[in-house]
Design an enzyme around this catalytic site. Structure first.
Site, PDB file in Angstrom:
ATOM      1  N   ARG A  18      35.088  -9.481 -27.110  1.00  0.00           N
ATOM      2  CA  ARG A  18      35.665 -10.402 -28.103  1.00  0.00           C
ATOM      3  C   ARG A  18      35.979  -9.664 -29.397  1.00  0.00           C
ATOM      4  NH1 ARG A  18      31.586 -15.417 -27.929  1.00  0.00           N
ATOM      5  NH2 ARG A  18      32.603 -16.604 -26.284  1.00  0.00           N
ATOM      6  N   GLU A  30       9.389  -7.732  -3.990  1.00  0.00           N
ATOM      7  CA  GLU A  30       9.381  -9.064  -3.359  1.00  0.00           C
ATOM      8  C   GLU A  30      10.202  -9.076  -2.076  1.00  0.00           C
ATOM      9  OE1 GLU A  30       6.672 -10.623  -5.002  1.00  0.00           O
ATOM     10  OE2 GLU A  30       7.889 -12.367  -4.555  1.00  0.00           O
ATOM     11  N   GLY A  31      10.213  -7.971  -1.376  1.00  0.00           N
ATOM     12  CA  GLY A  31      11.003  -7.871  -0.143  1.00  0.00           C
ATOM     13  C   GLY A  31      12.346  -7.259  -0.453  1.00  0.00           C
ATOM     14  N   GLU A  86       0.855  -1.193   0.000  1.00  0.00           N
ATOM     15  CA  GLU A  86       0.000   0.000   0.000  1.00  0.00           C
ATOM     16  C   GLU A  86       0.889   1.241   0.000  1.00  0.00           C
ATOM     17  OE1 GLU A  86      -2.741  -0.322   3.253  1.00  0.00           O
ATOM     18  OE2 GLU A  86      -3.642  -2.153   2.424  1.00  0.00           O
TER      19      GLU A  86
END
Lengths: 391, 301
Positions: free
Chosen positions: A274, A371-372, A137
């Site tokens: 490369r 997600e934390g 929230e």
């Protein structure tokens, strides 16, 4: 002894997603990033994905176990997550399906609810559909227990009020798992999960956010104003615990996505190196760049193993909170480092949009937050390893 | 298929190494450090357990687990009691005479020399004992050695690469075990020691350091485990480099968690930090493995 080989089944999944990602996800992600808008709901990507027949609703490890065989869903999940994110994480998050809402469904839903929300909306492959997960929230992000959405009884129904923020696919979702409190005095014990359906009076999206990256993915603000929710839409009993258990299942995958983005930037930088200075004695500056690339590579490889270990524990049916949090702490930082050095290898071209790696950098930053956050993961770990007191 | 399970033989070896570390090594590590050697009866018990030449009996990955557990009890022990390949130095090029200013071995009678082009065994050595204590690994003994002749060729370039794989996994496993021990000691201490009215582990600044150490050790440990299982030189070079960096940082941070107490001989942490620092210098150190990793970047899949 660590076995990191992929069996034929996992290789098939990876190869399938590789082909799909290269053909559809990468162009769609770049297109959205240029336009600055999430992919529209009728984008060709979504129909193509539906035809692939690959489902993400197997994070509980039960979905795809062969008869009498060991569970493998979580390991499939991390392999798939890394591969899809390699091609484009924003486009990947925009793909139709139950999304993060699938995990609390798998944990808490009755068979009837699973039929209604996990099967029915996704049955017609020609009509893409989304589910969503609404916990955060405006005033409660990491401090999940502080959510202020309320649900009060009214006869057999519930009346839900509140505001949500940062909801992936929120505006386009057919349903959203909405966490609210039935009694603020009870704290976490008062939390419940409700399925709010698109079209319910009083429910809607308030805004679609403009973000640093992951542009292809829609991030919405949602509101419930006196939304009447029937009892049949309440998920189980475990509100807060379910919200947390969800994270144990999704964090290894989310961490694996960060690895995928980091690998994308890393490989682009390796290819550029490369071309620029492969096959000849190197200047000091080039050796320094290669050393930083090497350092980023080993951290990415280590991060991948942390993800795989956390997923493997899910498949074993063992608690994985520690392993999942470790993966979520380590992978986003490792991936960000890979993106940062990749830009250095490309030089000024690395800052230009078509160099791809600056987009990887913008996309990957959020992985240390959603997600934390990394800080929340450290608190989770500290509780397990140090008896760190709960807030 | 992706699998992190330990097999029975692995668990058995791990358990006997752990018990030996807890019962025979840890309680006497300060005494062994002071005398600069492990007593013969301890060596005999070690040989009795079959840990002496553990690599001959099992795979490199499983041997690494045994070395890690032993090093947790005393980081000098695996090196002094039965290192793989014996007493070895790794050199950039083979040109005699040359001096090894510090060799963690009291009286070497021969010395294997690993150079890019091959392996030789030198026995024409001038060995001088070191008068003052070295930074770490003192229980293994220490000498300054001058190699006068390269000695007999015992392996070609491919053998040298193979030796380097074993040596790097060995050193990395010892560093990892020592760092894990330091980290777990710091965690225990921080839960008991109070400051400002609560355990210091419950102050977020320190709590985050301690959990970061655990995370980084697991990450490095997994990379090492996979590299050891693959026995692939580039993978081992990467893992050795990551473990070396991680173990040194974790040891220092673990000492810091104890504040002034960590600086004292009363606790094992300052010794872990010194021993890890010395282990990190063996076999060319992380600089050599980092260089090998750099050489591999452009060919990497």
């Amino acid at each position: 002894m660590i076995d990191a080989t992929l069996d034929a089944g996992l290789l098939n999944v990876r190869d399938l997603l590789r082909a799909f990602g290269q053909r559809y996800l990468r162009p769609a992600g770049l297109e959205a990033d240029r336009s600055g808008e999430p992919l529209p709901v009728d984008h060709v990507l979504f129909r193509e994905f539906a035809q692939l027949g690959f489902k993400f609703g197997m994070m509980d490890g039960k979905g795809d176990a062969p008869a009498n065989g060991p569970r493998r869903g979580a390991r499939t999940g991390v392999i798939a997550a890394e591969e899809l994110a390699f091609w484009d994480q924003g486009a990947c998050m925009s793909l139709p399906g139950p999304g993060l809402g699938g995990a609390p469904m798998a944990l808490l839903a009755t068979p009837e609810q699973k039929q209604r929300y996990l099967k029915a909306p996704f049955a017609d492959a020609s009509k893409p559909a989304w589910g969503a997960y609404a916990l955060t929230e405006p005033g409660a992000g990491s401090d999940v227990a502080a959510i202020r959405s309320t649900a009060r009884r009214d006869g057999d129904d519930w009346i839900v009020n509140g505001e949500k923020m940062f909801i992936t696919n929120g505006a386009r979702a057919s349903w959203v798992v909405w966490f609210a409190t039935v009694d603020p005095a009870q704290g976490r014990a008062g939390h419940r999960a409700f399925v709010i359906e698109r079209g319910m009076p009083g429910y809607g999206a308030t805004r679609v956010e403009k973000k640093m990256g992951l542009t292809a993915s829609e991030t919405a603000g949602l509101v419930c104003e006196d939304v009447r929710v029937p009892a049949a839409n309440v998920l189980g009993n475990g509100g807060f615990k379910a919200a947390m258990a969800t994270f144990d299942l999704t964090r290894p995958m989310v961490a694996a996505m960060a690895v995928g983005i980091g690998r994308c930037a890393w490989e682009r930088a390796r290819d550029a190196a490369r071309e620029a200075f492969g096959g000849r004695p190197r200047a000091t500056r080039e050796v320094l760049l290669l050393d930083r690339l090497a350092r980023a590579r080993r951290r990415l490889d280590a991060a991948r193993l942390l993800c795989w270990r956390a997923a493997w524990k899910i498949d074993l049916g063992e608690p994985n909170t520690v392993e999942a949090s470790m993966a979520k702490i380590y992978a986003p930082r490792a991936a960000l480092e890979a993106c940062t050095i990749a830009i250095d290898v490309l030089g000024l071209a690395g800052i230009a949009h078509d160099g791809l790696v600056e987009k990887c950098l913008r996309d990957v930053k959020i992985f240390d937050i959603f997600e934390g956050t990394g800080e929340v993961q450290r608190i989770v770990l500290a509780r397990r390893l140090l008896d760190y007191p709960a807030a | 298929m992706i699998d992190f399970s330990a097999h029975d033989d692995e668990l058995l070896l791990e358990d006997s190494a752990r018990r030996f570390a807890d019962e025979q090594l840890r309680p006497c590590e300060r005494a062994h450090e002071a005398t600069g050697c492990f007593p013969p009866e301890l060596r005999a018990r070690y040989e009795g357990l079959g840990l002496c030449d553990v690599l001959a009996q099992t795979s490199l990955a499983i041997a690494a687990i045994a070395w890690e557990r032993l090093a947790a009890g005393d980081p000098a022990a695996p090196l002094a009691l039965g290192p793989p390949r014996g007493v070895v130095v790794v050199v950039e090029q083979l040109a005699t005479p040359f001096e090894v200013p510090w060799l963690p071995c009291a009286r070497p009678t021969s010395l294997s020399i690993v150079a890019p082009q091959g392996v030789t065994r030198a026995s024409d050595l001038i060995v001088e004992p070191l008068a003052a204590a070295s930074c770490g690994l003192r229980a293994a003994g220490a000498a300054r050695v001058t190699v006068r002749q390269p000695g007999k060729v015992i392996g070609d370039a491919a053998d040298a690469a193979r030796w380097l794989v074993d040596l790097r996994v060995f050193a990395a496993a010892c560093m990892l075990g020592a760092a894990r021990d330091a980290a777990s000691y710091a965690r225990l201490y921080a839960r008991e020691r109070t400051a400002f009215g609560r355990p210091i582990a419950h102050h977020q600044g320190l709590a985050f350091e301690l959990v970061d150490a655990a995370t980084e050790l697991d990450a490095a440990g997994l990379l090492l485990g996979l590299a050891a299982a693959s026995e692939e030189p580039a993978a081992v070079a990467h893992a050795h480099a990551l473990v070396t960096e991680t173990a040194q940082r974790v040891a220092e941070r673990s000492l810091q968690a104890l504040g002034g107490h960590g600086y004292l001989h009363d606790h094992p942490i300052e010794k872990r930090m010194r021993d890890i620092r010395a282990l990190a210098s063996l076999y060319g150190g992380a600089i050599a493995s980092e260089r090998d990793a750099v050489d591999h970047v452009l060919e990497a899949a």
